[in-house]
Design an enzyme around this catalytic site. Structure first.
Site, PDB file in Angstrom:
ATOM      1  N   ASP A  93     -14.118  35.380  20.247  1.00  0.00           N
ATOM      2  CA  ASP A  93     -13.777  35.364  21.673  1.00  0.00           C
ATOM      3  C   ASP A  93     -15.010  35.817  22.452  1.00  0.00           C
ATOM      4  O   ASP A  93     -15.279  37.016  22.559  1.00  0.00           O
ATOM      5  CB  ASP A  93     -12.602  36.293  21.960  1.00  0.00           C
ATOM      6  CG  ASP A  93     -11.276  35.781  21.422  1.00  0.00           C
ATOM      7  OD1 ASP A  93     -11.271  35.158  20.340  1.00  0.00           O
ATOM      8  OD2 ASP A  93     -10.246  36.018  22.064  1.00  0.00           O
ATOM      9  N   LYS A 159     -10.258  30.736  27.637  1.00  0.00           N
ATOM     10  CA  LYS A 159      -9.411  31.934  27.725  1.00  0.00           C
ATOM     11  C   LYS A 159      -9.561  32.534  29.118  1.00  0.00           C
ATOM     12  O   LYS A 159     -10.648  32.515  29.697  1.00  0.00           O
ATOM     13  CB  LYS A 159      -9.850  32.923  26.635  1.00  0.00           C
ATOM     14  CG  LYS A 159      -9.177  34.276  26.659  1.00  0.00           C
ATOM     15  CD  LYS A 159      -9.683  35.125  25.492  1.00  0.00           C
ATOM     16  CE  LYS A 159      -9.254  36.577  25.603  1.00  0.00           C
ATOM     17  NZ  LYS A 159      -9.779  37.403  24.477  1.00  0.00           N
ATOM     18  N   LYS A 188      -6.028  30.084  25.867  1.00  0.00           N
ATOM     19  CA  LYS A 188      -5.518  31.427  25.548  1.00  0.00           C
ATOM     20  C   LYS A 188      -5.341  32.200  26.840  1.00  0.00           C
ATOM     21  O   LYS A 188      -6.268  32.309  27.647  1.00  0.00           O
ATOM     22  CB  LYS A 188      -6.474  32.158  24.608  1.00  0.00           C
ATOM     23  CG  LYS A 188      -6.026  33.587  24.274  1.00  0.00           C
ATOM     24  CD  LYS A 188      -6.941  34.239  23.240  1.00  0.00           C
ATOM     25  CE  LYS A 188      -6.611  35.707  23.029  1.00  0.00           C
ATOM     26  NZ  LYS A 188      -7.480  36.341  22.013  1.00  0.00           N
TER      27      LYS A 188
END
Length: 227
Positions: A93, A159, A188
């Site tokens: 991430d 995300k 996400k």
């Protein structure tokens, strides 16, 4: 309607506080196994520890990269990503360089993401890379551009947020992000998701993963709703 176990598989059980200890990470991993969460998400220094605890389970290890500002050198991000995958991370991430995006340096943003993707997948071609846009700092046009650049850089997810910046996930942002990336990428939702109602709204909007430190609360809340 999702079962409790199906909802759990959307969740990245997350602990990114700077005060997190080895014991805290161990508890996080044991909770993830108990509740059947998809993954844990930890800072890169704890990947090896988490991977050792989870090695005989289905729970994946996710690592942050360039967290939480995204403002370091691209080479530093790429190195961190490679080392995290070597240590056992199945997912990365990474935080996008927000300042470069706001400067209009779209090439720089795309290159930053692409180098992380390249570094992670050079170690494990199956590694997933998620790009944290930090949507609370962006206007709608910037959100669209960020999604397009992440897609062009061949990342796997976009995300919403780190949870450490301005604002968090919103249904409207998730819908917009999914509209831009289509079926080429996943979305996400992360930042401020603390109950089942909010988690389900994000999934309905197009999120296939929920990043939260409140995973247990969400599952317990959902159990009460469906019982």
């Amino acid at each position: 309607m999702l079962t409790k176990n199906e909802l759990a598989k959307y969740i990245d059980h997350t602990l990114l506080k700077p005060t997190a200890t080895f014991a805290d990470i161990e508890l996080l991993c044991l909770e993830a196994k108990e509740y059947g969460f998809y993954a844990v998400c930890v800072n890169s220094c704890y990947v090896k520890h988490a991977a050792s605890i989870l090695k005989d389970s289905d729970v994946k290890v996710g690592s942050t990269v360039g967290f939480p500002l995204g403002a370091m050198l691209t080479a530093s991000k790429a190195f961190e990503a490679a080392e995290a995958v070597k240590a056992g991370a199945a997912e990365i991430d990474m935080v996008m360089n927000v300042g470069l995006l706001k400067s209009g340096d779209f090439y720089g943003v795309q290159e930053d993401i692409a180098e992380v993707v390249k570094a992670a997948k050079s170690i494990n071609p199956q590694a997933k890379v998620k790009v944290i846009l930090e949507t609370g700092y962006l206007d709608e046009n910037e959100k669209v551009s960020a999604c397009q650049l992440a897609k062009a850089a061949q990342a796997d997810f976009v995300k919403t947020s780190t949870g450490f910046g301005a604002g968090g996930a919103t249904v409207d942002d998730v819908k917009l992000m999914k509209k831009i990336v289509g079926n080429a990428m996943e979305v996400k939702a992360s930042g401020g998701i603390r109950d089942a109602k909010t988690a389900l709204a994000m999934i309905e909007a197009g999120a296939t993963r929920i990043g939260t430190s409140s995973g247990i609360t969400i599952i317990q809340d959902y159990e009460q709703q469906i019982s």
